[in-house]
Design an enzyme around this catalytic site. Structure first.
Site, short mmCIF file in Angstrom:
data_model
loop_
_atom_site.label_atom_id
_atom_site.label_comp_id
_atom_site.label_asym_id
_atom_site.label_seq_id
_atom_site.Cartn_x
_atom_site.Cartn_y
_atom_site.Cartn_z
N ASP A 61 0.68 -1.14 0.17
CA ASP A 61 0.04 -0.04 -0.02
C ASP A 61 1.06 1.21 0.01
O ASP A 61 1.91 1.37 0.59
CB ASP A 61 -0.94 0.03 1.16
N HIS A 72 0.40 -8.01 -0.53
CA HIS A 72 -0.85 -9.04 -0.22
C HIS A 72 -1.66 -8.85 -1.53
O HIS A 72 -1.33 -7.98 -2.55
CB HIS A 72 -1.43 -8.16 0.81
N ARG A 105 -17.42 -10.34 -3.61
CA ARG A 105 -16.74 -9.88 -2.40
C ARG A 105 -16.89 -8.58 -2.25
O ARG A 105 -16.50 -7.74 -3.37
CB ARG A 105 -15.36 -10.44 -2.27
#
Length: 338
Positions: free
Chosen positions: A220, A274, A284
């Site tokens: 991130d 990730h 989702r």
């Protein structure tokens, strides 16, 4: 009642990438037994302990940020009733017809709000994110809103922003001893709400069984991210050289360290790669709050010798943009080694 397909035209738009997968592979060998820790519970921290045993709780937060780069928090102050309203608002927004979402007028946030989907720069399936998102800057709006959806999102953003400052302050206080208070001031001075973002994500069902991510592997580009996710699962993080799946927790918010905190802390805290795996059958949802500084903010390591050279947030973002254009993916902090 809305009509029209809510799903972006992934199959049509990325047909060449999908067709370029080559012939189907030979039948696979029987799978090995699943690894014992293939699905894990992230470190779980009860934040109400900050009142009764603050130092112990803060130490657990810092340890999780250093060893995992990810952790979960409960007792976070966001009411379950608000999370329930947020889930309903988010699902309704994404289930609008794709043509309406693309117009970018379903919400009346300030300038910078946009709707995106897929990965325009992808040159292979491994670079494609099978997802759609509303990117919402937290810039205050001059006019009050009449939209219920925006009121719910604003209420959630306000609460999770407060949480992000509290957690960032605890982490900042931990890696520089007597300079701790000054580090907290730095976060509060440079990470104003107007420079932070909220990202509403939907991962539609993906009919391609292998080779596609809901969100490609990445770290991130911020100080801190706080994620609220549904119970579908699919989030994975890289630890010890292998990908492990994070078990959803309906009561928890997920916190992960961003690149800027890693550089600022001189690798005391780690920004961990990730990804989200695409799901064949089930959609989702998640929503991420990103604690970001202003573009002119200078990031410099707080310890010597510094692992990274100083850089501005704008410089970092621009380098990522150039790398994605050239290589199809972000390179990140290794571009800024001292």
């Amino acid at each position: 009642m809305v009509s029209g397909d809510p799903n972006p035209p992934f199959l049509r738009t990325y047909k060449l990438l999908i067709d370029d997968r080559g012939p189907p592979p030979p039948p696979p060998l029987p799978p090995p037994p699943p690894e014992k820790d293939a699905v894990i519970d992230l470190p779980l921290i009860e934040l109400s302990r900050l009142i009764l045993e603050p130092e112990e709780c803060k130490a657990e937060i810092r340890l999780a940020a250093a060893e995992w780069g990810f952790f979960q928090v409960v007792g976070h102050g966001v009411p379950p009733e608000l999370l329930d309203r947020l889930r309903k608002v988010q699902a309704n927004l994404f289930r609008q017809p794709f043509a309406e979402k693309e117009k970018g007028k379903l919400l009346d946030f300030a300038a910078g709000y946009c709707y995106t989907w897929g990965t325009p720069t992808a040159t292979s399936l491994s670079q494609l994110s099978w997802s759609e998102a509303y990117h919402i800057p937290m810039t205050p709006s001059a006019a009050p809103t009449k939209l219920r959806a925006r009121r719910v999102i604003d209420e959630y953003a306000t609460r999770v922003a407060q949480l992000s400052y509290e957690l960032a302050g605890i982490l900042a206080e931990g890696f520089e001893g007597k300079e701790g208070r000054r580090n907290i001031d730095y976060i509060e001075e440079h990470c104003k709400p107007s420079s932070c973002y909220l990202r509403l994500n939907r991962y539609p069902p993906c009919p391609i069984p292998k080779g596609v991510f809901g969100l490609v592997p990445h770290t991130d580009t911020d100080f801190l991210t706080i994620v609220y996710q549904d119970q579908v699962g699919g989030l994975q993080l890289l630890k010890g050289g292998r990908w492990i799946t994070v078990k959803p927790n309906s009561s928890a918010l997920i916190v992960n360290i961003g690149d800027l905190f890693q550089a600022w802390s001189n690798d005391v805290y780690r920004s961990v790669r990730h990804r989200v795996m695409a799901n064949l059958e089930i959609e989702r949802f998640s929503i991420a709050f990103q604690l970001c500084p202003s573009y002119e903010t200078i990031i410099h390591s707080k310890k010597s010798p510094s692992i990274y050279r100083s850089f501005t947030f704008m410089e970092y973002k621009q380098q990522i943009k150039e790398d994605v254009k050239l290589f199809g993916h972000k390179i990140g902090l290794s571009r800024f080694l001292a």
